[in-house]
Design a protein around this motif. Structure first.
Motif, PDB file in Angstrom:
ATOM      1  N   ILE A 244      -0.456   1.520   2.060  1.00 50.31           N
ATOM      2  CA  ILE A 244      -1.860   1.931   2.010  1.00 50.31           C
ATOM      3  C   ILE A 244      -1.980   3.449   2.117  1.00 50.31           C
ATOM      4  CG2 ILE A 244      -4.059   1.806   3.256  1.00 50.31           C
ATOM      5  CD1 ILE A 244      -3.326  -1.148   3.872  1.00 50.31           C
ATOM      6  N   GLU A 245      -1.139   4.071   2.943  1.00 55.21           N
ATOM      7  CA  GLU A 245      -1.151   5.538   3.007  1.00 55.21           C
ATOM      8  C   GLU A 245      -0.795   6.148   1.644  1.00 55.21           C
ATOM      9  OE1 GLU A 245       0.225   6.010   7.711  1.00 55.21           O
ATOM     10  OE2 GLU A 245       1.679   6.292   6.092  1.00 55.21           O
TER      11      GLU A 245
ATOM     12  N   ARG B 115       6.561  -1.234   4.694  1.00 54.35           N
ATOM     13  CA  ARG B 115       5.491  -1.638   5.613  1.00 54.35           C
ATOM     14  C   ARG B 115       4.131  -1.472   4.950  1.00 54.35           C
ATOM     15  NH1 ARG B 115       4.912   0.656  11.815  1.00 54.35           N
ATOM     16  NH2 ARG B 115       2.858  -0.248  12.269  1.00 54.35           N
ATOM     17  N   THR B 116       3.262  -2.454   5.121  1.00 53.83           N
ATOM     18  CA  THR B 116       1.968  -2.454   4.445  1.00 53.83           C
ATOM     19  C   THR B 116       1.161  -1.204   4.768  1.00 53.83           C
ATOM     20  OG1 THR B 116       1.889  -4.866   4.390  1.00 53.83           O
ATOM     21  CG2 THR B 116      -0.203  -3.705   4.170  1.00 53.83           C
ATOM     22  N   GLU B 117       1.156  -0.791   6.026  1.00 54.29           N
ATOM     23  CA  GLU B 117       0.373   0.395   6.394  1.00 54.29           C
ATOM     24  C   GLU B 117       0.848   1.628   5.627  1.00 54.29           C
ATOM     25  OE1 GLU B 117       0.023  -2.423   9.879  1.00 54.29           O
ATOM     26  OE2 GLU B 117       1.611  -1.759   8.512  1.00 54.29           O
ATOM     27  N   HIS B 118       2.142   1.704   5.386  1.00 53.71           N
ATOM     28  CA  HIS B 118       2.661   2.848   4.636  1.00 53.71           C
ATOM     29  C   HIS B 118       2.289   2.756   3.158  1.00 53.71           C
ATOM     30  CE1 HIS B 118       5.992   3.242   7.927  1.00 53.71           C
ATOM     31  NE2 HIS B 118       4.796   3.617   8.350  1.00 53.71           N
TER      32      HIS B 118
ATOM     33  N   ARG C  29       6.646  10.636   2.503  1.00 49.44           N
ATOM     34  CA  ARG C  29       5.238  10.568   2.123  1.00 49.44           C
ATOM     35  C   ARG C  29       4.758  11.907   1.563  1.00 49.44           C
ATOM     36  NH1 ARG C  29      -0.201   9.441   5.870  1.00 49.44           N
ATOM     37  NH2 ARG C  29      -1.660   9.603   4.090  1.00 49.44           N
TER      38      ARG C  29
ATOM     39  N   HIS D 178      -3.762   5.816  -0.718  1.00 48.75           N
ATOM     40  CA  HIS D 178      -4.801   6.821  -0.499  1.00 48.75           C
ATOM     41  C   HIS D 178      -4.371   8.185  -1.044  1.00 48.75           C
ATOM     42  CE1 HIS D 178      -7.328   4.108   1.589  1.00 48.75           C
ATOM     43  NE2 HIS D 178      -6.646   4.055   2.723  1.00 48.75           N
TER      44      HIS D 178
ATOM     45  N   GLU E 211      -8.120  -1.861  -0.189  1.00 47.68           N
ATOM     46  CA  GLU E 211      -8.241  -0.437   0.137  1.00 47.68           C
ATOM     47  C   GLU E 211      -8.363   0.436  -1.104  1.00 47.68           C
ATOM     48  OE1 GLU E 211      -8.235   0.938   3.234  1.00 47.68           O
ATOM     49  OE2 GLU E 211      -8.059  -0.992   4.255  1.00 47.68           O
TER      50      GLU E 211
ATOM     51  N   ASP F  48      -4.084  -7.162   1.050  1.00 50.17           N
ATOM     52  CA  ASP F  48      -4.373  -6.056   1.976  1.00 50.17           C
ATOM     53  C   ASP F  48      -4.535  -4.739   1.231  1.00 50.17           C
ATOM     54  OD1 ASP F  48      -4.265  -7.755   4.170  1.00 50.17           O
ATOM     55  OD2 ASP F  48      -2.177  -7.249   4.659  1.00 50.17           O
ATOM     56  N   VAL F  49      -3.667  -4.501   0.254  1.00 47.55           N
ATOM     57  CA  VAL F  49      -3.683  -3.208  -0.441  1.00 47.55           C
ATOM     58  C   VAL F  49      -4.870  -3.103  -1.394  1.00 47.55           C
ATOM     59  CG1 VAL F  49      -2.412  -1.717  -2.041  1.00 47.55           C
ATOM     60  CG2 VAL F  49      -1.210  -2.876  -0.171  1.00 47.55           C
TER      61      VAL F  49
END
Length: 282
Positions: free
Chosen positions: A85-86, A80-83, A53, A89, A124, A120-121
């Motif tokens: 999104i990170e 992974r979806t959360e990653h 990241r 951002h 955001e 989901d993405v």
């Protein structure tokens, strides 16, 4: 920003495996000065899947800074979806004009899971998103129906189709997706045909290293592409990433170990072939 030539540069590494920041900035600056319409950092050619990241965030900032105002799209794919999104951002904070997302996975994904990823993405995001349809690496093949479904999400602004069959598929998809969604092609040897069939944008590997040659294809179409057949033959034989990474090293634009391991530059007879094609193309 989804028109004309979107050039995808390497993310060159140095001999220690760290980001070669000077080489990256040089590659991006060359693209901006050549007049490409946009730049795609951290695509497959940019080795996004191999970077941390922090490395990806740094590449995003360097690319935007070196682009001289040319719009930069940043790849944000992750398992992974959360990653994802990170990464999204981080890209937005770096000043990206758009982001690009392939449905990367380890377990095979269903259509509903892929739709859910994009839903989901996009929720955001404050910048447009390009859907990256790349079954060669993700092993997920979009149907036209799924493309239409995802393209209806707010924030989706472009689709990047795989090159083989893109000319025919562009026409089939056009009435299924909103008029505001651009349809683009990857797979450099197929670009001229897809552009002639009405594709809006070419997402180009060769354009990331040889922007003038790629811009000639955007202007002239098939004849300019035909002149690069020796290069396309190398792409088919060895893969575009290894060919352009080897070419960048031969031309002194990146180091001798510029790909992330376990990937390696071409050597032996294959490297000699690349060198010969470069000489032939001038």
């Amino acid at each position: 920003m989804f028109t004309g030539l979107s050039a995808f540069p390497l993310t060159p590494l140095d001999d220690t495996g760290a980001i070669d920041e000077r080489a990256l900035q040089l590659l991006v600056t060359r693209l901006a000065e050549a007049g490409v319409h946009s730049i795609g950092a951290l695509g497959s050619t940019g080795s996004y899947a191999y970077l941390t990241r922090a490395e990806r965030a740094r590449v995003a900032r360097l690319a935007v800074g070196a682009a001289g105002g040319v719009p930069v799209m940043i790849g944000i794919g992750a398992v992974r979806t959360e990653h994802v999104i990170e990464h999204a951002h981080d890209a937005q904070q770096a000043g990206a004009a758009a982001v690009m997302l392939a449905p990367v996975s380890y377990q095979p994904l269903t259509d509903d899971e892929v739709y859910g990823l994009y839903a989901d993405v996009t929720a955001e995001l404050s910048v447009p998103l390009c859907v990256y349809d790349n079954p060669g690496t993700t092993r997920f093949a979009f149907s036209d129906a799924l493309h239409a479904r995802v393209a209806g999400l707010a924030g989706v602004a472009a689709i990047k189709l795989p090159g083989d069959g893109a000319a025919e598929r562009t026409g089939a998809l056009r009435p299924l997706v909103p008029a505001s969604v651009a349809i683009g092609v990857s797979g450099d040897q197929f670009a001229a045909g897809a552009l002639d069939a009405g594709a809006d944008v070419w997402f180009s590997v060769v354009g990331g290293l040889f922007p003038e040659l790629a811009l000639a294809i955007v202007r002239e179409g098939g004849p300019a592409s035909a002149r690069l057949e020796p290069l396309w033959a190398l792409f088919r034989r060895y893969g575009g990433l290894r060919v352009v990474a080897t070419a960048a090293s031969l031309l002194g634009l990146a180091g001798a170990r510029n790909l992330p391991r376990p990937l390696r530059l071409l050597d032996g007879d294959a490297r000699t072939e690349v060198e010969a094609v470069l000489r032939g193309l001038g």
